[in-house]
Write an enzyme that holds these catalytic residues in place. Structure first.
Site, PDB file in Angstrom:
ATOM      1  N   HIS A 142       3.599  -6.794  -5.325  1.00  0.00           N
ATOM      2  CA  HIS A 142       2.387  -7.414  -4.787  1.00  0.00           C
ATOM      3  C   HIS A 142       2.520  -8.910  -4.982  1.00  0.00           C
ATOM      4  O   HIS A 142       3.083  -9.358  -5.987  1.00  0.00           O
ATOM      5  CB  HIS A 142       1.136  -6.928  -5.540  1.00  0.00           C
ATOM      6  N   ASN A 196       5.902  -0.095  -2.077  1.00  0.00           N
ATOM      7  CA  ASN A 196       6.624  -1.252  -1.538  1.00  0.00           C
ATOM      8  C   ASN A 196       6.972  -2.310  -2.587  1.00  0.00           C
ATOM      9  O   ASN A 196       7.057  -3.501  -2.293  1.00  0.00           O
ATOM     10  CB  ASN A 196       5.900  -1.849  -0.322  1.00  0.00           C
ATOM     11  N   LYS A 213       5.447  -3.284  -8.876  1.00  0.00           N
ATOM     12  CA  LYS A 213       4.688  -2.032  -8.796  1.00  0.00           C
ATOM     13  C   LYS A 213       5.448  -0.878  -9.480  1.00  0.00           C
ATOM     14  O   LYS A 213       6.646  -1.005  -9.788  1.00  0.00           O
ATOM     15  CB  LYS A 213       4.388  -1.721  -7.326  1.00  0.00           C
ATOM     16  N   TYR A 245      -7.966  -4.042  -6.011  1.00  0.00           N
ATOM     17  CA  TYR A 245      -7.821  -3.861  -4.564  1.00  0.00           C
ATOM     18  C   TYR A 245      -9.159  -3.658  -3.868  1.00  0.00           C
ATOM     19  O   TYR A 245      -9.205  -3.076  -2.768  1.00  0.00           O
ATOM     20  CB  TYR A 245      -6.895  -2.667  -4.283  1.00  0.00           C
ATOM     21  N   GLU A 256      -6.990 -13.572  -8.759  1.00  0.00           N
ATOM     22  CA  GLU A 256      -6.117 -12.526  -9.321  1.00  0.00           C
ATOM     23  C   GLU A 256      -5.552 -12.935 -10.682  1.00  0.00           C
ATOM     24  O   GLU A 256      -5.405 -12.086 -11.579  1.00  0.00           O
ATOM     25  CB  GLU A 256      -4.993 -12.212  -8.320  1.00  0.00           C
TER      26      GLU A 256
HETATM   27  N1  UDP Z   1      -0.765  -0.357   2.156  1.00  0.00           N
HETATM   28  C1  UDP Z   1      -0.537   0.964   2.436  1.00  0.00           C
HETATM   29  N2  UDP Z   1      -0.601   1.372   3.748  1.00  0.00           N
HETATM   30  C2  UDP Z   1      -0.865   0.519   4.766  1.00  0.00           C
HETATM   31  C3  UDP Z   1      -1.079  -0.842   4.463  1.00  0.00           C
HETATM   32  C4  UDP Z   1      -1.025  -1.250   3.149  1.00  0.00           C
HETATM   33  O1  UDP Z   1      -0.292   1.766   1.534  1.00  0.00           O
HETATM   34  O2  UDP Z   1      -0.909   0.949   5.921  1.00  0.00           O
HETATM   35  C5  UDP Z   1      -0.704  -0.792   0.751  1.00  0.00           C
HETATM   36  C6  UDP Z   1       0.625  -1.460   0.418  1.00  0.00           C
HETATM   37  O3  UDP Z   1       1.001  -1.073  -0.896  1.00  0.00           O
HETATM   38  C7  UDP Z   1       0.264  -2.937   0.458  1.00  0.00           C
HETATM   39  C8  UDP Z   1      -1.163  -2.918  -0.061  1.00  0.00           C
HETATM   40  O4  UDP Z   1      -1.727  -1.741   0.483  1.00  0.00           O
HETATM   41  O5  UDP Z   1       1.143  -3.691  -0.342  1.00  0.00           O
HETATM   42  C9  UDP Z   1      -2.004  -4.107   0.326  1.00  0.00           C
HETATM   43  O6  UDP Z   1      -1.940  -4.284   1.719  1.00  0.00           O
HETATM   44  P1  UDP Z   1      -1.776  -5.725   2.359  1.00  0.00           P
HETATM   45  O7  UDP Z   1      -1.996  -5.585   3.840  1.00  0.00           O
HETATM   46  O8  UDP Z   1      -2.646  -6.698   1.629  1.00  0.00           O
HETATM   47  O9  UDP Z   1      -0.220  -6.060   2.138  1.00  0.00           O
HETATM   48  P2  UDP Z   1       0.571  -7.029   1.157  1.00  0.00           P
HETATM   49  O10 UDP Z   1      -0.263  -8.271   0.976  1.00  0.00           O
HETATM   50  O11 UDP Z   1       0.795  -6.291  -0.135  1.00  0.00           O
HETATM   51  O12 UDP Z   1       1.872  -7.296   1.874  1.00  0.00           O
END
Ligand code: UDP
Length: 141
Positions: A117, A114, A11, A51, A128
């Site tokens: 992805h 974070n 990211k 997304y 994807e």
């Molecule tokens: N995200 C966020 N706030 C939250 C939860 C998720 O900004 O409270 C963002 C974060 O960047 C995350 C992405 O949304 O990586 C997708 O969320 P997911 O629950 O699918 O997590 P991941 O699969 O990336 O661990």
């Protein structure tokens, strides 16, 4: 375990920190091969489309803005159990909860920014991969 392919995205925060190589090194040490890769500055429509499953979530707009704040590095990883293996290397979504030694524990600042992805299932991985790469741009190695 079966040979799988999955999507990884480094990211904008991690690209800005100049840790693409360190993250690739973790993939390679874990036995995952990069079989397609490109740096890309996502358009708003591309980030929203990627997304789309999160469209109704409160963080959706902030997530899209973050994902278009700078270039990302998108890659297809191939290996035995690649989907789960990549998720293990990444660590928990919230870096504060991510296990020591994971990518998010080491490089992520917050749940929003974070670092990486990774596809969460084999089914989503196929969707994807097709979202970012024509089949001719994914290489057998
Ligand atoms: N995200 C966020 N706030 C939250 C939860 C998720 O900004 O409270 C963002 C974060 O960047 C995350 C992405 O949304 O990586 C997708 O969320 P997911 O629950 O699918 O997590 P991941 O699969 O990336 O661990």
């Amino acid at each position: 375990m079966a040979l799988e392919r999955t999507i990884s995205i480094i990211k904008p925060d991690a690209v800005a920190k100049n840790v693409i190589g360190e993250i690739y090194s973790r993939f390679e040490k874990a036995g995952l091969k990069v079989v397609a890769a490109k740096m890309k500055h996502l358009s708003k429509a591309e980030a929203e489309g990627f997304y789309a499953v999160h469209r109704e979530r409160p963080f959706f707009n902030a997530l899209v803005e973050f994902m278009i704040s700078g270039p990302v590095m998108v890659q297809v990883l191939e290996g035995e159990g690649a989907v789960l293996k990549n998720r293990e290397l990444m660590g928990a979504t919230n870096p504060k909860e991510a296990a020591a030694g994971t990518i998010r524990a080491d490089f992520a600042d917050s749940i929003d920014a974070n670092a990486v992805h990774g596809s969460d299932s084999l089914e989503n991985a196929a969707i994807e991969i097709a979202y970012f790469f024509p089949a001719t741009d994914v290489y057998a190695r």
